[in-house]
Design a protein around this motif. Structure first.
Motif, mmCIF file in Angstrom:
data_model
loop_
_atom_site.group_PDB
_atom_site.id
_atom_site.type_symbol
_atom_site.label_atom_id
_atom_site.label_comp_id
_atom_site.label_asym_id
_atom_site.label_seq_id
_atom_site.Cartn_x
_atom_site.Cartn_y
_atom_site.Cartn_z
ATOM 1 N N ILE A 1 0.879 -1.317 -0.014
ATOM 2 C CA ILE A 1 -0.490 0.045 -0.378
ATOM 3 C C ILE A 1 0.403 0.891 0.139
ATOM 4 N N GLN A 2 0.881 1.841 -1.293
ATOM 5 C CA GLN A 2 1.420 3.215 -0.920
ATOM 6 C C GLN A 2 0.668 4.040 0.012
ATOM 7 N N ILE A 3 1.670 4.626 0.476
ATOM 8 C CA ILE A 3 0.963 6.206 1.370
ATOM 9 C C ILE A 3 0.005 6.954 1.130
ATOM 10 N N ALA A 4 0.364 7.341 -0.565
ATOM 11 C CA ALA A 4 -0.705 8.634 -0.745
ATOM 12 C C ALA A 4 -2.060 7.812 -0.785
ATOM 13 N N ASP A 5 -1.928 7.170 -1.580
ATOM 14 C CA ASP A 5 -2.878 6.038 -1.611
ATOM 15 C C ASP A 5 -3.876 5.271 -0.460
ATOM 16 N N ILE A 6 -3.643 5.434 1.040
ATOM 17 C CA ILE A 6 -4.029 5.394 2.144
ATOM 18 C C ILE A 6 -4.622 6.321 2.741
ATOM 19 N N ARG A 7 -3.960 7.174 2.393
ATOM 20 C CA ARG A 7 -4.745 8.802 3.119
ATOM 21 C C ARG A 7 -5.348 9.220 2.634
ATOM 22 N N ALA B 1 -5.623 7.421 11.070
ATOM 23 C CA ALA B 1 -4.665 8.432 10.971
ATOM 24 C C ALA B 1 -3.219 6.885 10.470
ATOM 25 N N VAL B 2 -2.568 7.209 9.923
ATOM 26 C CA VAL B 2 -1.663 6.120 9.413
ATOM 27 C C VAL B 2 0.130 6.413 9.263
ATOM 28 N N TYR B 3 0.521 5.693 10.018
ATOM 29 C CA TYR B 3 1.910 6.111 10.918
ATOM 30 C C TYR B 3 2.994 4.877 9.892
ATOM 31 N N VAL B 4 3.691 5.408 9.925
ATOM 32 C CA VAL B 4 5.244 4.699 9.105
ATOM 33 C C VAL B 4 6.148 4.219 9.464
ATOM 34 N N ASP B 5 7.094 3.263 9.691
ATOM 35 C CA ASP B 5 7.777 2.636 9.886
ATOM 36 C C ASP B 5 9.368 4.127 9.637
ATOM 37 N N THR B 6 9.864 3.891 10.535
ATOM 38 C CA THR B 6 10.252 5.691 10.380
ATOM 39 C C THR B 6 11.949 5.077 9.549
ATOM 40 N N THR C 1 11.699 2.706 6.836
ATOM 41 C CA THR C 1 11.496 2.331 5.710
ATOM 42 C C THR C 1 10.354 3.317 5.209
ATOM 43 N N ASP C 2 10.008 4.247 5.795
ATOM 44 C CA ASP C 2 9.252 5.218 5.497
ATOM 45 C C ASP C 2 7.953 4.080 4.976
ATOM 46 N N ASP C 3 7.884 3.390 4.830
ATOM 47 C CA ASP C 3 6.728 2.264 4.440
ATOM 48 C C ASP C 3 5.168 2.658 4.927
ATOM 49 N N PRO C 4 4.457 2.176 5.220
ATOM 50 C CA PRO C 4 2.608 1.930 6.260
ATOM 51 C C PRO C 4 3.242 0.796 6.726
ATOM 52 N N ALA C 5 3.092 1.217 7.784
ATOM 53 C CA ALA C 5 3.593 0.135 8.834
ATOM 54 C C ALA C 5 2.056 0.151 9.995
ATOM 55 N N MET C 6 0.988 0.851 10.449
ATOM 56 C CA MET C 6 -0.268 0.848 11.415
ATOM 57 C C MET C 6 -0.633 1.859 11.282
ATOM 58 N N ALA C 7 -1.967 1.548 11.254
ATOM 59 C CA ALA C 7 -2.770 2.498 11.316
ATOM 60 C C ALA C 7 -3.749 2.530 13.364
ATOM 61 N N THR C 8 -4.235 4.236 12.593
ATOM 62 C CA THR C 8 -5.121 3.984 14.278
ATOM 63 C C THR C 8 -6.509 3.713 13.610
ATOM 64 N N GLU D 1 15.921 6.693 17.118
ATOM 65 C CA GLU D 1 14.623 6.853 17.089
ATOM 66 C C GLU D 1 13.448 5.780 17.352
ATOM 67 N N ARG D 2 12.385 5.943 17.878
ATOM 68 C CA ARG D 2 10.648 5.737 17.699
ATOM 69 C C ARG D 2 10.831 4.622 16.378
ATOM 70 N N GLN D 3 10.073 3.552 16.555
ATOM 71 C CA GLN D 3 9.990 2.869 15.223
ATOM 72 C C GLN D 3 8.551 3.242 13.900
ATOM 73 N N LEU D 4 7.996 4.481 14.801
ATOM 74 C CA LEU D 4 6.331 4.838 14.217
ATOM 75 C C LEU D 4 6.608 6.175 14.341
ATOM 76 N N ALA D 5 5.981 6.811 12.827
ATOM 77 C CA ALA D 5 5.621 8.331 12.779
ATOM 78 C C ALA D 5 4.901 8.145 11.842
ATOM 79 N N ARG D 6 3.768 9.495 12.818
ATOM 80 C CA ARG D 6 2.263 10.101 11.597
ATOM 81 C C ARG D 6 2.486 10.409 10.653
ATOM 82 N N ARG D 7 1.777 10.278 9.816
ATOM 83 C CA ARG D 7 2.059 10.210 8.500
ATOM 84 C C ARG D 7 0.669 11.212 7.344
#
Length: 118
Positions: free
Chosen positions: A2-8, A28-33, A35-42, A112-118
């Motif tokens: 899944i591409q970050i632009a798509d899931i937004r 929201a979508v959180y990426v793996d810091t 790889t910058d790939d979507p990893a989790m969602a809230t 640094e943390r593993q997740l970042a909100r995008r």
């Protein structure tokens, strides 16, 4: 993948489990810091006056018309450590989210943390 632009584009759509049971609404979508790939969602769950956000991994997620289907059971997702709808996940609580799903947790090379909100 899944591409970050798509899931937004799917924010505010339903999140359903592998059996099609509605879990809640994608917040929201959180990426793996690393790889910058979507990893989790809230996902917003709960009663209208008592909403909270739970995390769900996006690995294996499928986008459908008006929903995101995740590979995790509704009951498991709803028992995940939660945050308030206006809160952020404290760095020290990230480990508990990964452990809840039996996933490995790895901080970045500089701590640094593993997740970042995008």
């Amino acid at each position: 993948m899944i591409q970050i632009a798509d899931i937004r584009e799917w924010r505010t759509h339903d999140v359903v489990d592998s059996d099609g049971h509605r879990i809640g609404t994608l917040e929201a979508v959180y990426v793996d810091t690393s790889t910058d790939d979507p990893a989790m969602a809230t996902v917003q769950v709960g009663l209208p006056t008592r909403h909270r956000l739970v995390f769900v991994p996006l690995t294996g997620a499928i986008l459908g018309p008006g929903y995101v289907k995740v590979d995790y059971d509704k009951a498991l997702v709803k028992k995940c450590p939660a945050i308030g709808t206006d809160d952020v996940l404290p760095a020290e609580d990230e480990v508990a989210v990964f452990e809840h799903y039996g996933l490995p947790y790895q901080r970045g090379a500089s701590g640094e943390r593993q997740l970042a909100r995008r």
